[in-house]
Enzyme design. Structure first.
Site, PDB file in Angstrom:
ATOM      1  N   VAL A 161      46.010  67.369  40.163  1.00  0.00           N
ATOM      2  CA  VAL A 161      46.922  67.178  41.304  1.00  0.00           C
ATOM      3  C   VAL A 161      46.499  65.887  42.000  1.00  0.00           C
ATOM      4  CG1 VAL A 161      47.681  68.110  43.521  1.00  0.00           C
ATOM      5  CG2 VAL A 161      47.270  69.657  41.595  1.00  0.00           C
ATOM      6  N   ASP A 162      47.313  64.830  41.924  1.00  0.00           N
ATOM      7  CA  ASP A 162      46.894  63.570  42.540  1.00  0.00           C
ATOM      8  C   ASP A 162      47.193  63.575  44.041  1.00  0.00           C
ATOM      9  OD1 ASP A 162      49.568  62.960  42.899  1.00  0.00           O
ATOM     10  OD2 ASP A 162      49.633  61.393  41.383  1.00  0.00           O
ATOM     11  N   SER A 163      46.824  62.475  44.708  1.00  0.00           N
ATOM     12  CA  SER A 163      46.871  62.481  46.175  1.00  0.00           C
ATOM     13  C   SER A 163      48.301  62.628  46.710  1.00  0.00           C
ATOM     14  CB  SER A 163      46.210  61.233  46.745  1.00  0.00           C
ATOM     15  OG  SER A 163      46.956  60.077  46.417  1.00  0.00           O
ATOM     16  N   GLN A 195      52.683  56.446  36.734  1.00  0.00           N
ATOM     17  CA  GLN A 195      52.489  57.815  37.218  1.00  0.00           C
ATOM     18  C   GLN A 195      52.600  57.857  38.750  1.00  0.00           C
ATOM     19  OE1 GLN A 195      49.104  59.080  38.497  1.00  0.00           O
ATOM     20  NE2 GLN A 195      50.012  61.085  38.857  1.00  0.00           N
ATOM     21  N   ARG A 224      58.226  58.790  43.243  1.00  0.00           N
ATOM     22  CA  ARG A 224      57.624  60.046  43.686  1.00  0.00           C
ATOM     23  C   ARG A 224      58.252  60.488  45.007  1.00  0.00           C
ATOM     24  NH1 ARG A 224      52.418  60.873  41.411  1.00  0.00           N
ATOM     25  NH2 ARG A 224      52.356  62.790  42.647  1.00  0.00           N
TER      26      ARG A 224
END
Lengths: 82, 343
Positions: free
Chosen positions: A37-39, B53, B273
């Site tokens: 789980v990235d920031s 990503q 994102r």
């Protein structure tokens, strides 16, 4: 809510935000190292958790929540203080 | 001898505007030089995989010396005017949104209005950072409905590569260059919905995205360097993803459109994102086409929404008559959202 209930509800959020299998979201797991789980995903998890548990988790506290257990303990403390 | 009589209390003549306004045409200018992640990564000790990503970005475009703010604006505007079938002499007002026209005065808009061959149209720049284009659309629609202008050219344009540090890990892979334009004019039906807009200049929020130093401080430094943009990414992500999802839903509500009736979602191309998180928070149904121009255009601030719109129209993802939700947000903090009909 019990510790296990908070963990299970948090696991559902982590699953929804980051696609991690909810069963893998156990207290000893690190968000970054074990669950990938990235920031940015962590920010989403925190905001969803704030709504779900009715607590406030400021940005400067998020970096201290390294494991699922850290987050569950923070939510327990914050909700008992409320 | 009769005393002169004044005109105290006499009503003035006033403008009569159009009943409805709409976007008549969209245009774009993309700088020639394509910059892949491979060109960015060394200076920020990163990788193509990490950038994709983290943001969705694969490539972006950087302007060369000839692709100035004015030149890119003129090119995008010609494209928009052609799409709208509007002659430059019909343009009454030019509104140009940018934060990277580095000549403080005069505005870039007056040069653009002249180069396009308008009949000395009113022209001015606005500064609302990444939210600039939606602010300009709101102003343009009100000018048409209020009667101050019949055709308004609105432009979002940036050369962010001039004010981005190649070694700043938080921004170097994000920001890019380009220009987009839209012609706003009379419409038979309401085709630009009510704007939902606002700001949050509380000191902590004010500093989240900003030019690092004041020019006066830079110029007295021993080694003057261009004052670059800085951004606190995670805090911006939180604000943009969640607070802005609420604003977007308000804009839909104000226009009388449900998420099920929406065809296209065109948020400021800040970061894929953020787009993903907003779409999730808004519970957008799967049929809604979502703008993803950021993948090969980067974040072009005020230019990103018209660039993304132009791309969606060209690719057939947005068709004439489709209902599109625009939302732009950025430094200030400032934001604006409205529903529009695709021309």
């Amino acid at each position: 809510m019990s510790t296990e209930e908070i963990r299970a509800a948090l696991a559902d959020i982590v699953n929804e935000v980051a696609g991690v299998d909810a069963d893998d979201v156990q207290l000893d797991k690190s968000f970054v190292d074990d669950l990938d789980v990235d920031s940015l995903s962590m920010v989403e998890v925190v905001v969803e958790a704030e709504e779900k548990f009715g607590v406030t988790i400021p940005d400067d506290q998020v970096k201290n929540l390294k494991t699922v257990g850290d987050a569950v303990a923070y939510i327990e403390r914050a909700s008992s203080a409320a | 001898m009769t005393a002169p009589t004044g005109t105290t209390g006499r009503p003035l003549l006033t403008e009569q505007g159009e009943t409805y306004a709409g976007i008549l045409g969209i245009g774009a200018y993309r700088p020639k030089r394509l910059v892949p992640n491979a060109e960015i990564v060394d200076a920020i000790d990163s990788s193509d995989e990490w950038i994709q990503q983290r943001s969705g970005i694969k490539t972006r475009r950087f302007a060369d010396d000839s692709e100035t703010v004015v030149a890119m604006s003129v090119a995008a505007s010609r494209d928009a005017l052609a799409a709208a079938g509007v002659d430059p002499r019909q343009v009454d007002c030019v509104i140009l949104a940018t934060v990277s026209h580095l000549l403080q005065t005069p505005s870039a808009a007056t040069a653009v209005a002249h180069e396009l061959g308008t009949d000395q149209a009113a022209a001015f720049d606005i500064s609302a950072a990444c939210a600039g284009f939606c602010h300009a659309v709101a102003l343009g629609a009100d000018l048409v409905r209020g009667g101050s202008a019949r055709h308004v050219l609105v432009i979002g344009v940036e050369r962010l590569s001039d004010i981005t540090s190649p070694t700043d890990r938080g921004t170097a892979f994000i920001f890019a260059d380009g220009a987009g334009a839209a012609v706003i004019g009379p419409s038979d039906t309401p085709a630009i919905g009510p704007v939902v807009w606002g700001s949050d200049g509380e000191p902590k929020q004010y500093d989240l995205i900003r030019q690092r130093e004041d020019w006066r401080d830079v110029l007295v430094a021993d080694e003057p360097v261009m004052p670059h943009l800085t951004m606190q990414g995670n805090e911006v992500f939180r604000w943009a993803s969640f607070s802005m999802a609420k604003v977007a839903l308000q804009a839909l509500d104000r226009a009388g459109v449900t998420v099920d009736e929406l065809d296209c979602f065109v948020p400021h191309q800040a970061n894929n994102r953020i787009t993903d998180a907003m779409a999730r928070a808004m519970k957008l149904p799967p049929h809604v086409r979502i703008a993803r121009d950021i993948v090969d255009s980067g974040n072009t601030s005020a230019a990103s929404i018209p660039l993304a719109l132009e791309r969606m129209i060209r690719d057939g993802e947005a068709k004439s008559g489709d209902v599109a939700l625009l939302i732009a947000f950025g430094a200030g903090l400032s934001y604006a959202a409205q529903v529009v009909t695709i021309p």
